[in-house]
Design an enzyme around this catalytic site. Structure first.
Site, mmCIF file in Angstrom:
data_model
loop_
_atom_site.group_PDB
_atom_site.id
_atom_site.type_symbol
_atom_site.label_atom_id
_atom_site.label_comp_id
_atom_site.label_asym_id
_atom_site.label_seq_id
_atom_site.Cartn_x
_atom_site.Cartn_y
_atom_site.Cartn_z
ATOM 1 N N LYS A 114 45.675 -14.725 -0.858
ATOM 2 C CA LYS A 114 46.467 -13.795 0.117
ATOM 3 C C LYS A 114 47.500 -15.134 0.637
ATOM 4 C CE LYS A 114 46.192 -10.358 3.464
ATOM 5 N NZ LYS A 114 47.305 -9.305 2.917
HETATM 6 C C1 LIG Z 1 49.617 -7.303 -1.794
HETATM 7 C C2 LIG Z 1 48.236 -6.432 -1.180
HETATM 8 N N1 LIG Z 1 47.682 -5.835 -1.820
HETATM 9 C C3 LIG Z 1 46.415 -4.931 -1.636
HETATM 10 C C4 LIG Z 1 46.168 -5.179 -0.057
HETATM 11 C C5 LIG Z 1 44.873 -4.335 0.329
HETATM 12 O O1 LIG Z 1 43.958 -5.337 0.647
HETATM 13 P P1 LIG Z 1 42.874 -5.125 1.907
HETATM 14 O O2 LIG Z 1 42.234 -3.692 1.574
HETATM 15 O O3 LIG Z 1 41.608 -6.135 1.572
HETATM 16 O O4 LIG Z 1 43.454 -5.052 3.168
HETATM 17 C C6 LIG Z 1 46.928 -5.897 0.808
HETATM 18 C C7 LIG Z 1 46.627 -6.083 2.246
HETATM 19 O O5 LIG Z 1 45.913 -6.892 2.843
HETATM 20 C C8 LIG Z 1 48.065 -6.550 0.174
HETATM 21 O O6 LIG Z 1 48.740 -7.480 1.125
#
Ligand SMILES: Cc1ncc(COP(=O)(O)O)c(C=O)c1O
Length: 309
Positions: free
Chosen positions: A161
């Site tokens: 991330k």
């Molecule tokens: C690109 C992306 N995909 C999916 C998610 C969903 O991830 P999570 O459920 O861990 O927040 C996020 C958010 O963090 C994201 O930025």
């Protein structure tokens, strides 16, 4: 709502609690120029046992894992970051909030190589309601398949991330909003469905649930993982290693997004195509209701998902 309208006064930065207005960096900070930061977005929910961080350990694990490809070393331990976060929430007397940890290469030199740039870390918390609006949770949103594609995981680690990746999310999301949609769906380089700009995607067809596999250039979402578990515990078959073609979006019975910010948000239209009845579908509603019952502490199952403040 902008930060100035919020009653939040403290940020944790590199081991210290600092006043909100003093949490500053130099303009020659490496991350500001090259996107060399990694971050998390987590939620703390109001429960009957007080504020509780949802799947906090998994968020910290992902934060530390995101550092790996960038050889970034966070100076603090899991425990220090947890203590800091709980203290921030307590100091600001928040019953529920969003939590944003960020680690980034700081100020020292400005070659692309981070060289001796220090790894800096901050955590902020603030009240944040439904990401796509309360109405979105109940009635669903209209989304547009973006003309932008996701980075391929062969080009950049999409399971980390990383701050720099989010200019792609910004382009896709803003394109959608300019065209009157609430959010985008982004296809991967192969043209299959990847995810939203900040959400994972689920599809329901003939009573079974499908979500793109980790090899589809998606973030390994923690809400995705929670929803897979919840759906299986409810008795549904969940296919989580599949490719989903663009055309399958149109013929889905139901679609929904998941994310720490977006929680479980139904999708009622994709481009000009109505999904199902054009309302929150029954399986989406069942999973969403169960999700909120869990995160808001109305069931004592899944206790291992909570870190009480
Ligand atoms: C690109 C992306 N995909 C999916 C998610 C969903 O991830 P999570 O459920 O861990 O927040 C996020 C958010 O963090 C994201 O930025």
């Amino acid at each position: 709502m902008g930060f100035d309208e919020m009653d939040v006064e403290t940020i944790w930065m590199d081991g210290e609690f600092v006043d909100w207005d003093d949490a500053q960096v130099h303009v020659l900070t490496h991350a500001l120029h090259y996107g060399s930061g990694v971050f998390e977005g987590a939620r703390c929910y109001e429960t009957e046992n007080g504020p509780a961080l949802f799947r906090w350990e998994e968020h910290l694990d992902r934060l530390f894992a995101s550092c790996k490809p960038y050889e970034m070393e966070i100076q603090q331990s899991h425990e220090e970051l947890t203590t800091a976060t709980k203290e921030l929430i307590r100091r600001q007397d928040l019953a529920s909030c969003y939590v944003r940890p960020l680690a980034f290469y700081g100020y020292e030199s400005l070659g692309v190589s981070p060289g001796d740039c220090p790894t800096r870390t901050m955590i902020a918390v603030w009240p944040w309601g439904a990401y796509l609006g309360e109405d979105a949770l109940e009635n669903g949103i209209d989304v547009m398949v973006s003309s932008w594609r996701k980075h391929a995981s062969s080009q950049i680690p999409t399971n980390a991330k990383t701050t720099g990746l989010y200019v792609n999310s910004m382009l896709a999301g803003e394109e959608a909003r300019r065209n009157g949609y609430a959010e985008a769906i982004v296809l991967n380089k192969e043209g299959n469905v990847a995810e939203g700009p900040g959400e994972n995607l689920f599809l329901v067809r003939d009573g079974e649930i499908f979500t793109p596999g980790l090899s589809e250039s998606i973030l390994d979402g923690i809400t995705r993982d929670s929803v897979i578990r919840i759906a299986r515990d409810l008795g549904y078959t969940v296919h989580d290693t599949v490719s989903i073609s663009r055309g399958e979006l149109n013929t889905a019975d139901e679609l929904f997004f998941t994310g720490s910010a977006a929680e479980v948000t139904p999708i009622k239209r994709v481009d000009n195509v109505t999904i199902g009845e054009g309302t929150r579908g029954p399986i989406t509603e069942e999973i969403q209701t169960r999700f909120f019952d869990i995160v808001e502490g109305r069931t004592d199952e899944y206790e291992e998902w909570f870190e009480y403040v």
